[in-house]
Write a protein that holds these residues in place. Structure first.
Motif, PDB file in Angstrom:
ATOM      1  N   LYS A 155     -15.388 -16.894 -35.111  1.00  0.00           N
ATOM      2  CA  LYS A 155     -15.996 -17.731 -36.151  1.00  0.00           C
ATOM      3  C   LYS A 155     -15.956 -19.202 -35.761  1.00  0.00           C
ATOM      4  O   LYS A 155     -16.959 -19.927 -35.912  1.00  0.00           O
ATOM      5  N   SER A 170     -19.337 -21.733 -34.534  1.00  0.00           N
ATOM      6  CA  SER A 170     -19.651 -22.971 -35.241  1.00  0.00           C
ATOM      7  C   SER A 170     -19.176 -24.222 -34.497  1.00  0.00           C
ATOM      8  O   SER A 170     -19.332 -25.341 -35.014  1.00  0.00           O
ATOM      9  N   ASP A 194     -14.884 -19.102 -46.256  1.00  0.00           N
ATOM     10  CA  ASP A 194     -14.711 -19.155 -44.797  1.00  0.00           C
ATOM     11  C   ASP A 194     -14.050 -20.466 -44.379  1.00  0.00           C
ATOM     12  O   ASP A 194     -13.176 -20.487 -43.496  1.00  0.00           O
ATOM     13  N   SER A 241     -11.715 -12.116 -34.609  1.00  0.00           N
ATOM     14  CA  SER A 241     -12.808 -12.494 -35.505  1.00  0.00           C
ATOM     15  C   SER A 241     -12.645 -13.929 -35.995  1.00  0.00           C
ATOM     16  O   SER A 241     -13.640 -14.628 -36.228  1.00  0.00           O
ATOM     17  N   PRO A 245     -13.210 -14.405 -46.960  1.00  0.00           N
ATOM     18  CA  PRO A 245     -14.004 -13.968 -45.810  1.00  0.00           C
ATOM     19  C   PRO A 245     -13.848 -12.466 -45.576  1.00  0.00           C
ATOM     20  O   PRO A 245     -12.941 -11.838 -46.125  1.00  0.00           O
ATOM     21  N   THR A 259     -10.150 -21.186 -42.744  1.00  0.00           N
ATOM     22  CA  THR A 259      -9.810 -22.025 -41.597  1.00  0.00           C
ATOM     23  C   THR A 259      -8.795 -23.097 -41.985  1.00  0.00           C
ATOM     24  O   THR A 259      -7.805 -23.323 -41.273  1.00  0.00           O
TER      25      THR A 259
END
Length: 484
Positions: free
Chosen positions: A268, A272, A405, A264, A429, A409
């Motif tokens: 993500k 993007s 989110d 997941s 998230p 990262t």
């Protein structure tokens, strides 16, 4: 189980007496030190506090997945935590003791920060903990202080540390982090204060804490409360290619063979078109589903809550990406962060969204993304292309989710359990729990159970603390005061 690495500098004095020897014939060894200066204790304390590269946290935070057995962290079957951090608090106390002997007030100020950091790390793990009576040599059965009083006192201690360092303009000897610069320490301390206040976002209605105003007072008075201004101000411990100074997972065969990117998380970044993926992950070995025109198609992961056997098969078939080899091949790699500049910008963005400060939330948010890109040494053109996408800017109604989110990262495999605690607080998230391998009835744990050692040595106070806080007992799914 959550573990804590400790680096303890100690002095052990041993005297052996041979039978029939006269006491007055025995002499002290003039080459053996009796005390250690505060500046000699500081490096070990810094190394311990800043060592925040944690594979267990990355598993629980859906950044990595593990295939050499069932990981309790990945599948949310948390167990008992450790009170080992109290050993570090004792070491900080030793630094204060030595500093007071010589009037070295700068180390006393730093000690306020380190003690605060360690006590908070314990409290956010368990809930109520021994605080006012902790690590006292004459008290083997310390009472448990409630979480609110701990956070309230810590905020006072951090404010005092900032004030005390503002009066000190000399180099702080022994400092590995900021090369002795008091102003840099003040920026970290005040930025950390903002993190603690944001952790209290569910307690903004408490007049004793006055969270919103306290946050704004720091941000609106940079002369008195300087905070990080760029990546160079980050609370970072760098590594070097020397014995005992290398990246902690350098030459780790397990990291090389058993850890893969989490699906997941990879998805993500692929959706993007996030160039940080290339810095974090290695291409999968299989070309199934790839396209020469799409560099992101060469990356995939293992589902964090998925069945271990299915994940292992997918990995063995070359359909999942390992973590980037730099994490186990490069002895220097990236520094470990106690708190970075990117995190601060996301905290400010969240505060602006919540109306705590008047700054522009999207501006802070984009600064956080760019700071993260710089940390990972992403090509500036690629970074600009990424942030230039229309979907990257904060969208009305989704601001907190987007900020978390991005923080998820930015804190990849670094800064310890920070993103897990932020997810616990905000719900973002989203961490998957729908796979066939999940434990704990599909729930994300909220805490760790108290150490077994407390049951054996301080059971009365422990029992009182549990009964006061948790109706369901010492359970990993019980909700502590901080996040109610």
């Amino acid at each position: 189980m959550k573990s804590v690495k400790t680096y303890i500098f100690s002095i052990i004095t041993a005297v052996s007496v041979v039978s029939c020897s006269r006491v007055d014939n025995l002499q002290d060894d003039p080459n053996r030190p009796k005390t250690v200066d505060a500046q000699n204790l500081l490096p070990g304390i810094e190394i311990s506090a800043f060592s925040n590269i944690r594979a267990d946290a990355a598993l629980a935070s859906r950044q990595l997945a593990y295939i050499n057995g069932v990981s309790r962290d990945q599948y949310y079957d948390f167990q008992r935590g450790s009170f080992g951090v109290y050993d570090q608090i004792k070491q900080v106390g030793k630094m204060v003791e030595e500093a007071n002997k010589r009037g070295s007030k700068e180390y006393v100020a730093l000690a306020r920060f380190f003690k605060s950091y360690y006590f908070i790390s314990l409290s956010e793990t368990f809930g109520d903990i021994p605080y006012t009576e902790a690590v006292k040599t004459d008290n083997f059965y310390p009472k448990y202080d409630d979480q609110k009083s701990i956070y309230k006192d810590v905020l006072k201690e951090l404010a005092l540390a900032n004030t005390e360092l503002s009066d000190f303009n000399k180099e702080i000897l022994g400092d590995l982090i900021y090369k002795g610069q008091p102003l840099k320490w003040r920026k970290l301390i005040n930025s950390y204060r903002l993190r603690i206040l944001m952790d209290l976002s569910k307690r903004t209605d408490d007049p004793d804490l006055n969270v919103k105003q306290a946050f704004a007072d720091i941000v609106n008075n940079p002369a008195q409360n300087p905070i990080m201004e760029n990546g160079e101000d980050s609370g970072a411990l760098s590594f070097f290619n020397f014995v005992n100074n290398r990246y902690p997972y350098f030459n780790s065969n397990e990291l090389k063979t058993a850890y893969y990117m989490e699906q997941s998380f990879v998805d993500k970044l692929k959706v993007s078109k996030d160039p940080r993926l290339f810095k974090m992950a290695e291409r999968k070995t299989s070309t199934v589903g790839t396209s020469p025109t799409d560099p992101f198609s060469f990356y995939d992961g293992l589902y964090g809550s998925g069945d271990l056997g299915e994940n292992s098969t997918k990995a063995s078939n070359g359909l999942a990406s390992r973590i980037n080899p730099r994490y186990f091949d490069d002895p220097v790699n990236e520094p470990t962060l106690l708190m970075g500049y990117a995190e601060l910008q996301f905290i400010l963005a969240e505060a602006a969204v919540r109306g705590w400060i008047t700054g522009n939330a999207n501006t802070y948010y984009l600064k956080g993304i760019n700071a993260s890109m710089n940390f990972y040494k992403v090509n500036p053109d690629d970074a600009n292309m990424y942030v230039g996408q229309s979907g990257i800017n904060l969208q009305p109604g989704k601001e907190i989710e987007q900020i978390m989110d991005q923080k998820h990262t930015a804190l990849f495999f670094n800064t310890g359990w920070r993103i897990f605690y932020d997810q616990r607080r905000t719900g973002f998230p989203k961490f998957n729990t729908d796979g066939k391998g999940i434990l704990n009835n599909g729930k994300i744990p909220k805490r760790w159970m108290y150490p077994a050692s407390e049951i054996n040595t301080n059971n009365t106070n422990l029992t009182n603390a549990i009964n006061k806080q948790y109706p369901g007992g010492d359970n990993i799914n019980e909700t502590m005061w901080l996040i109610k």
